[in-house]
Scaffold this active site. Structure first.
Site, PDB file in Angstrom:
ATOM      1  N   ASP A  44       0.844  -6.921   2.465  1.00  0.00           N
ATOM      2  CA  ASP A  44       0.403  -6.032   3.185  1.00  0.00           C
ATOM      3  C   ASP A  44       1.194  -4.937   3.662  1.00  0.00           C
ATOM      4  OD1 ASP A  44      -1.769  -4.223   3.193  1.00  0.00           O
ATOM      5  OD2 ASP A  44      -3.065  -5.417   4.467  1.00  0.00           O
ATOM      6  N   ASP A 100       1.026  -0.967   0.087  1.00  0.00           N
ATOM      7  CA  ASP A 100       0.031  -0.327  -0.511  1.00  0.00           C
ATOM      8  C   ASP A 100       0.883   1.288   0.253  1.00  0.00           C
ATOM      9  OD1 ASP A 100      -3.538  -0.560  -0.195  1.00  0.00           O
ATOM     10  OD2 ASP A 100      -2.397  -1.869   1.414  1.00  0.00           O
ATOM     11  N   HIS A 128     -14.030  -4.400  -0.454  1.00  0.00           N
ATOM     12  CA  HIS A 128     -13.183  -4.501   0.650  1.00  0.00           C
ATOM     13  C   HIS A 128     -13.569  -4.185   1.198  1.00  0.00           C
ATOM     14  CE1 HIS A 128     -10.406  -1.905   2.780  1.00  0.00           C
ATOM     15  NE2 HIS A 128      -9.093  -2.571   2.392  1.00  0.00           N
ATOM     16  N   HIS A 155     -10.539  -9.875   0.663  1.00  0.00           N
ATOM     17  CA  HIS A 155     -11.610  -9.304   1.574  1.00  0.00           C
ATOM     18  C   HIS A 155     -12.953  -9.737   1.443  1.00  0.00           C
ATOM     19  CE1 HIS A 155      -9.306  -5.725   3.238  1.00  0.00           C
ATOM     20  NE2 HIS A 155      -8.531  -6.057   2.293  1.00  0.00           N
TER      21      HIS A 155
END
Length: 396
Positions: free
Chosen positions: A329, A10, A138, A179
């Site tokens: 992540d 991210d 998400h 997700h």
């Protein structure tokens, strides 16, 4: 060990939130608030990174499309700023060419179907821009797919959702099931004719977290040909870390402290100095005396590399050695295992697995072999690939 293909990072979100999308300084390890920079990517053996084009799912969908385009732009600008280190990649061959040139392949993953605004045209345009996977949801449902974070509403996918999955696979865009609700996982696998992906998930048999994947879904990956990329997010890996996180959140709210999320930060206006853009409150005011007192009495539990290795090993045992990968992540969480604090830590995990008897060939599959296969099979299954340089569809 072969170069690592990681499924989810991210950094683009952090560039927007902290620096007004400035990409300066990534060639130096000078920002301890980040998990990612070029020296640490090199130290970690990362040879290809799916950069996440993430925007919050509560955003109105038209606004989400704009913000996601800004995220995609940031990924391109990041690669352009460091041409000796990054190369944009859209195919498995592109990834291997980047490696041959000594570069890190940069791929794009779109985190959340809300960024499509329920439009196949928007999906096709993102595919033309080089997006190689789309996470179906998400943390909120879309009108066509159920998220893991809310009570089920559609029993997985409705007809529109199945149409999105089919169009993604026609385009060669991987269907990412991180997700999503368990019912959505099964519904997508029922439709899929090409491999699917879990870009950053854990295994539910070891930790019953809603973001983790149950064994019956892992078993279906064998027939589908897909891959689960195991994540390092501590609350997904460890029940004690999840319980601590929940307790910390409860105490935070009891003290009346402000949300650590805040509003999604705007991008700089044309001609505006990026440094002048108000930062996202991504760093909570941890110095509050009341919360510091709670932290002293309730230290964060230690999650280890061995805990992550347990997750990876279970996924291998259930799905098979050909269906596992890694999706750390990084820069999308503040809660990471000791020894996996940033992108330089991957070799520690591989050392742990080697010490458990994993063969070099199996470690190579985990690192990148399986994901290269999935990319190639997705490309082969696509009737009209849409990444830059390929033909364009006139379909509706």
């Amino acid at each position: 060990m072969k170069p690592i293909i990681d499924g989810h990072n991210d950094l683009p979100m952090q560039l927007r939130a902290r620096y007004g999308y400035s990409v300066a300084g990534l060639d130096r390890t000078t920002r301890p608030e980040l998990h990612t920079d070029l020296p640490r990517l090199r130290a970690g053996g990362v040879g290809a990174q799916f950069w996440s084009a993430y925007v919050p799912s509560p955003l109105p969908e038209p606004e989400a499309v704009v913000a996601t385009l800004e995220q995609v732009d940031a990924i391109y600008r990041m690669a352009a700023a460091y041409p000796e280190d990054f190369a944009m990649a859209f195919t498995a061959d592109d990834v291997e060419r980047a490696w041959a040139d000594g570069k890190i392949a940069s791929l794009i993953g779109l985190e959340g179907g809300h960024s499509l605004a329920s439009s196949l045209g928007v999906l096709r345009m993102f595919a033309r821009l080089g997006v190689r996977y789309v996470t179906l949801t998400h943390n909120n449902h879309t009108s066509w797919a159920d998220s893991a974070a809310e009570e089920p509403r559609l029993d997985g996918l409705n007809d529109a959702g199945r149409a999105v999955v089919r169009e993604m696979q026609r385009l060669g865009v991987l269907v990412d099931l991180a997700h999503v609700a368990t019912a959505t996982m099964h519904a997508a696998l029922d439709v899929a004719v090409a491999p699917v992906l879990f870009s950053h998930s854990g295994v539910r048999a070891l930790h019953d977290h809603r973001r983790n994947v149950p064994d019956d879904v892992l078993a279906r990956l064998r027939d589908n040909g897909g891959v689960i990329q195991l994540t390092f997010v501590a609350p997904f890996v460890s029940p004690s870390a999840r319980a601590w996180h929940a307790a910390a959140s409860t105490e935070w709210h009891r003290l009346g402290l402000p949300s650590t999320d805040g509003d999604w930060p705007r991008a700089p206006f044309p001609g505006e100095d990026p440094a002048s853009v108000p930062a996202w409150p991504a760093d909570a005011p941890w110095s509050h005396p009341g919360f510091q007192s709670w932290l002293s009495a309730n230290p964060r539990p230690v999650v280890t590399v061995a805990d992550v290795a347990d997750q990876v090993t279970h996924a291998r045992d259930v799905a098979g050695i050909d269906h596992i990968g890694l999706g750390g992540d990084f820069d999308g969480t503040t809660e990471l295992p000791a020894g996996l604090d940033d992108v330089s830590g991957y070799p520690r995990l591989f050392d742990e697995l080697a010490g458990r008897g994993w063969s070099p060939a199996d470690l190579d599959k985990l690192a990148s072999g399986n994901m290269l296969r999935v990319l190639r099979e997705s490309e082969k299954a696509a009737s009209e690939p849409m990444w830059p340089g390929a033909g364009a569809s006139s379909g509706v």
